[in-house]
Design a protein around this motif. Structure first.
Motif, PDB file in Angstrom:
ATOM      1  N   PRO A 181      14.103  40.591 -10.239  1.00 36.42           N
ATOM      2  CA  PRO A 181      13.080  40.506  -9.197  1.00 36.42           C
ATOM      3  C   PRO A 181      12.089  39.379  -9.470  1.00 36.42           C
ATOM      4  O   PRO A 181      11.638  39.205 -10.603  1.00 36.42           O
ATOM      5  N   ALA A 182      11.803  38.615  -8.441  1.00 35.11           N
ATOM      6  CA  ALA A 182      10.834  37.518  -8.506  1.00 35.11           C
ATOM      7  C   ALA A 182      11.145  36.541  -9.635  1.00 35.11           C
ATOM      8  O   ALA A 182      10.252  35.928 -10.211  1.00 35.11           O
ATOM      9  N   GLY A 183      12.435  36.400  -9.984  1.00 35.24           N
ATOM     10  CA  GLY A 183      12.832  35.450 -11.008  1.00 35.24           C
ATOM     11  C   GLY A 183      12.412  35.828 -12.415  1.00 35.24           C
ATOM     12  O   GLY A 183      12.305  34.960 -13.286  1.00 35.24           O
ATOM     13  N   PHE A 184      12.186  37.127 -12.663  1.00 31.21           N
ATOM     14  CA  PHE A 184      11.721  37.571 -13.979  1.00 31.21           C
ATOM     15  C   PHE A 184      12.573  37.018 -15.119  1.00 31.21           C
ATOM     16  O   PHE A 184      12.047  36.592 -16.148  1.00 31.21           O
ATOM     17  N   TRP A 185      13.887  37.034 -14.967  1.00 29.98           N
ATOM     18  CA  TRP A 185      14.784  36.616 -16.047  1.00 29.98           C
ATOM     19  C   TRP A 185      15.112  35.121 -16.034  1.00 29.98           C
ATOM     20  O   TRP A 185      15.859  34.652 -16.893  1.00 29.98           O
ATOM     21  N   ASP A 186      14.552  34.352 -15.122  1.00 31.44           N
ATOM     22  CA  ASP A 186      14.887  32.928 -15.040  1.00 31.44           C
ATOM     23  C   ASP A 186      14.657  32.165 -16.355  1.00 31.44           C
ATOM     24  O   ASP A 186      15.518  31.361 -16.753  1.00 31.44           O
ATOM     25  N   PRO A 187      13.539  32.383 -17.075  1.00 29.13           N
ATOM     26  CA  PRO A 187      13.379  31.674 -18.357  1.00 29.13           C
ATOM     27  C   PRO A 187      14.467  32.044 -19.377  1.00 29.13           C
ATOM     28  O   PRO A 187      14.937  31.181 -20.116  1.00 29.13           O
ATOM     29  N   LEU A 188      14.869  33.306 -19.411  1.00 32.72           N
ATOM     30  CA  LEU A 188      15.943  33.713 -20.304  1.00 32.72           C
ATOM     31  C   LEU A 188      17.249  33.044 -19.915  1.00 32.72           C
ATOM     32  O   LEU A 188      17.989  32.546 -20.771  1.00 32.72           O
ATOM     33  N   LEU A 189      17.535  33.013 -18.622  1.00 35.85           N
ATOM     34  CA  LEU A 189      18.764  32.373 -18.152  1.00 35.85           C
ATOM     35  C   LEU A 189      18.775  30.887 -18.508  1.00 35.85           C
ATOM     36  O   LEU A 189      19.814  30.346 -18.884  1.00 35.85           O
ATOM     37  N   ALA A 190      17.619  30.245 -18.430  1.00 38.28           N
ATOM     38  CA  ALA A 190      17.531  28.833 -18.822  1.00 38.28           C
ATOM     39  C   ALA A 190      17.787  28.675 -20.326  1.00 38.28           C
ATOM     40  O   ALA A 190      18.487  27.749 -20.749  1.00 38.28           O
ATOM     41  N   ALA A 191      17.251  29.593 -21.126  1.00 41.11           N
ATOM     42  CA  ALA A 191      17.487  29.535 -22.572  1.00 41.11           C
ATOM     43  C   ALA A 191      18.969  29.753 -22.888  1.00 41.11           C
ATOM     44  O   ALA A 191      19.536  29.061 -23.741  1.00 41.11           O
ATOM     45  N   LEU A 192      19.598  30.686 -22.192  1.00 46.40           N
ATOM     46  CA  LEU A 192      21.028  30.923 -22.406  1.00 46.40           C
ATOM     47  C   LEU A 192      21.853  29.708 -22.006  1.00 46.40           C
ATOM     48  O   LEU A 192      22.826  29.368 -22.674  1.00 46.40           O
ATOM     49  N   GLU A 193      21.455  29.047 -20.942  1.00 46.27           N
ATOM     50  CA  GLU A 193      22.161  27.838 -20.519  1.00 46.27           C
ATOM     51  C   GLU A 193      21.995  26.747 -21.568  1.00 46.27           C
ATOM     52  O   GLU A 193      22.944  26.018 -21.877  1.00 46.27           O
ATOM     53  N   HIS A 194      20.806  26.635 -22.154  1.00 45.98           N
ATOM     54  CA  HIS A 194      20.573  25.673 -23.239  1.00 45.98           C
ATOM     55  C   HIS A 194      21.489  25.995 -24.425  1.00 45.98           C
ATOM     56  O   HIS A 194      22.105  25.087 -25.002  1.00 45.98           O
ATOM     57  N   MET A 195      21.594  27.266 -24.799  1.00 47.68           N
ATOM     58  CA  MET A 195      22.462  27.663 -25.919  1.00 47.68           C
ATOM     59  C   MET A 195      23.922  27.389 -25.605  1.00 47.68           C
ATOM     60  O   MET A 195      24.687  26.976 -26.484  1.00 47.68           O
ATOM     61  N   ARG A 196      24.291  27.567 -24.342  1.00 46.77           N
ATOM     62  CA  ARG A 196      25.666  27.272 -23.914  1.00 46.77           C
ATOM     63  C   ARG A 196      25.932  25.772 -24.038  1.00 46.77           C
ATOM     64  O   ARG A 196      26.949  25.352 -24.589  1.00 46.77           O
ATOM     65  N   ALA A 197      24.999  24.961 -23.543  1.00 51.72           N
ATOM     66  CA  ALA A 197      25.154  23.505 -23.602  1.00 51.72           C
ATOM     67  C   ALA A 197      25.184  23.007 -25.043  1.00 51.72           C
ATOM     68  O   ALA A 197      25.859  22.020 -25.349  1.00 51.72           O
ATOM     69  N   ALA A 198      24.475  23.708 -25.933  1.00 47.61           N
ATOM     70  CA  ALA A 198      24.447  23.316 -27.340  1.00 47.61           C
ATOM     71  C   ALA A 198      25.653  23.841 -28.113  1.00 47.61           C
ATOM     72  O   ALA A 198      25.799  23.548 -29.303  1.00 47.61           O
ATOM     73  N   GLY A 199      26.498  24.613 -27.461  1.00 52.09           N
ATOM     74  CA  GLY A 199      27.717  25.085 -28.091  1.00 52.09           C
ATOM     75  C   GLY A 199      27.619  26.405 -28.837  1.00 52.09           C
ATOM     76  O   GLY A 199      28.501  26.734 -29.619  1.00 52.09           O
ATOM     77  N   PHE A 200      26.563  27.187 -28.586  1.00 55.75           N
ATOM     78  CA  PHE A 200      26.392  28.456 -29.287  1.00 55.75           C
ATOM     79  C   PHE A 200      26.751  29.671 -28.443  1.00 55.75           C
ATOM     80  O   PHE A 200      26.840  30.779 -28.974  1.00 55.75           O
ATOM     81  N   VAL A 201      26.928  29.480 -27.162  1.00 57.06           N
ATOM     82  CA  VAL A 201      27.355  30.559 -26.262  1.00 57.06           C
ATOM     83  C   VAL A 201      28.576  30.051 -25.522  1.00 57.06           C
ATOM     84  O   VAL A 201      28.567  28.943 -24.979  1.00 57.06           O
ATOM     85  N   ARG A 202      29.637  30.839 -25.554  1.00 57.32           N
ATOM     86  CA  ARG A 202      30.874  30.428 -24.877  1.00 57.32           C
ATOM     87  C   ARG A 202      30.635  30.189 -23.390  1.00 57.32           C
ATOM     88  O   ARG A 202      29.875  30.918 -22.756  1.00 57.32           O
ATOM     89  N   PRO A 203      31.285  29.190 -22.817  1.00 62.56           N
ATOM     90  CA  PRO A 203      31.103  28.901 -21.393  1.00 62.56           C
ATOM     91  C   PRO A 203      31.382  30.105 -20.490  1.00 62.56           C
ATOM     92  O   PRO A 203      30.715  30.296 -19.480  1.00 62.56           O
ATOM     93  N   ALA A 204      32.331  30.948 -20.860  1.00 63.51           N
ATOM     94  CA  ALA A 204      32.683  32.094 -20.025  1.00 63.51           C
ATOM     95  C   ALA A 204      31.702  33.263 -20.180  1.00 63.51           C
ATOM     96  O   ALA A 204      31.717  34.186 -19.368  1.00 63.51           O
ATOM     97  N   ALA A 205      30.859  33.225 -21.191  1.00 60.96           N
ATOM     98  CA  ALA A 205      29.924  34.333 -21.444  1.00 60.96           C
ATOM     99  C   ALA A 205      28.711  34.186 -20.549  1.00 60.96           C
ATOM    100  O   ALA A 205      27.754  33.499 -20.882  1.00 60.96           O
ATOM    101  N   ARG A 206      28.771  34.836 -19.429  1.00 61.78           N
ATOM    102  CA  ARG A 206      27.678  34.757 -18.452  1.00 61.78           C
ATOM    103  C   ARG A 206      27.208  36.154 -18.110  1.00 61.78           C
ATOM    104  O   ARG A 206      28.002  37.079 -18.026  1.00 61.78           O
ATOM    105  N   LEU A 207      25.909  36.284 -17.908  1.00 58.85           N
ATOM    106  CA  LEU A 207      25.339  37.543 -17.454  1.00 58.85           C
ATOM    107  C   LEU A 207      25.222  37.489 -15.934  1.00 58.85           C
ATOM    108  O   LEU A 207      24.493  36.645 -15.406  1.00 58.85           O
ATOM    109  N   PRO A 208      25.901  38.364 -15.214  1.00 52.76           N
ATOM    110  CA  PRO A 208      25.730  38.407 -13.762  1.00 52.76           C
ATOM    111  C   PRO A 208      24.279  38.761 -13.423  1.00 52.76           C
ATOM    112  O   PRO A 208      23.645  39.553 -14.128  1.00 52.76           O
ATOM    113  N   VAL A 209      23.778  38.166 -12.367  1.00 56.77           N
ATOM    114  CA  VAL A 209      22.388  38.353 -11.961  1.00 56.77           C
ATOM    115  C   VAL A 209      22.353  38.897 -10.542  1.00 56.77           C
ATOM    116  O   VAL A 209      22.990  38.343  -9.638  1.00 56.77           O
ATOM    117  N   ALA A 210      21.597  39.975 -10.356  1.00 59.42           N
ATOM    118  CA  ALA A 210      21.465  40.600  -9.042  1.00 59.42           C
ATOM    119  C   ALA A 210      20.007  40.574  -8.597  1.00 59.42           C
ATOM    120  O   ALA A 210      19.095  40.719  -9.419  1.00 59.42           O
TER     121      ALA A 210
END
Length: 184
Positions: free
Chosen positions: A134-163
């Motif tokens: 709600p209201a983008g509460f998790w957006d900063p976390l999602l950005a951090a996860l994307e940073h970790m993915r780009a840096a090679g620490f989170v697999r590209p397929a490991a995504r958290l669905p967002v509702a």
């Protein structure tokens, strides 16, 4: 079906979080989906339980004895399971749920979310794990996860669905051709 929900023992500073959690609980109840959560009567945890119960739903709380002793347990639940430790609480909540959702919350919510998601990534369970945002509460976390993915620490397929709401969450975790989110 049961959803294990992780959320805060505080309500936060914006009514939007309370409103979203309240609507989420009411919608799950109306869809016939039971809620498993941390067993507290305070904060968004209490809001979730109260909204689900008010809409005629089933709510199972799992709480360690220390929090019962601190008088934060919700005594009006369908079922309250008292355990000894926080580790037992998380394991019991994980066992009881068919899917996981993280609603707005703090460090405890993050701990529960990341454990459930990590267990999924390790193949310890195959239950869906998602965020209600709600209201983008998790957006900063999602950005951090994307940073970790780009840096090679989170697999590209490991995504958290967002509702954005309960309907979208139910479609994400239990898609059915007829649109019946409960799978019935």
């Amino acid at each position: 079906m049961r959803v294990t929900a992780f959320t805060g023992a505080a309500e936060g500073r914006s009514e939007v979080y309370r409103d979203a959690v309240e609507a989420f609980g009411g919608h799950l109840a109306k869809a016939g989906v039971e809620v498993v959560y941390g067993g507290g009567r305070v904060g968004l945890m209490g809001v979730l339980a109260d909204a689900t119960l008010a809409a005629g739903g089933t709510v199972i709380g799992v709480i360690p004895q220390s929090l019962v002793d601190a008088e934060v347990a919700h005594t009006g639940l369908t079922e309250l399971i008292v355990v000894e430790t926080m580790h037992e609480r998380k394991a019991t909540m994980a066992r009881l749920g068919d899917a996981f959702v993280a609603l707005p919350g703090g460090t405890g919510t993050l701990d529960e979310l990341f454990e459930a998601w990590t267990w999924q990534q390790l193949g310890l369970h195959d239950k869906p794990v998602a965020l209600l945002n709600p209201a983008g509460f998790w957006d900063p976390l999602l950005a951090a996860l994307e940073h970790m993915r780009a840096a090679g620490f989170v697999r590209p397929a490991a995504r958290l669905p967002v509702a954005g709401d309960a309907d979208e969450f139910l479609r994400l975790v239990w898609p059915t051709p007829a649109g019946d989110a409960t799978g019935r």
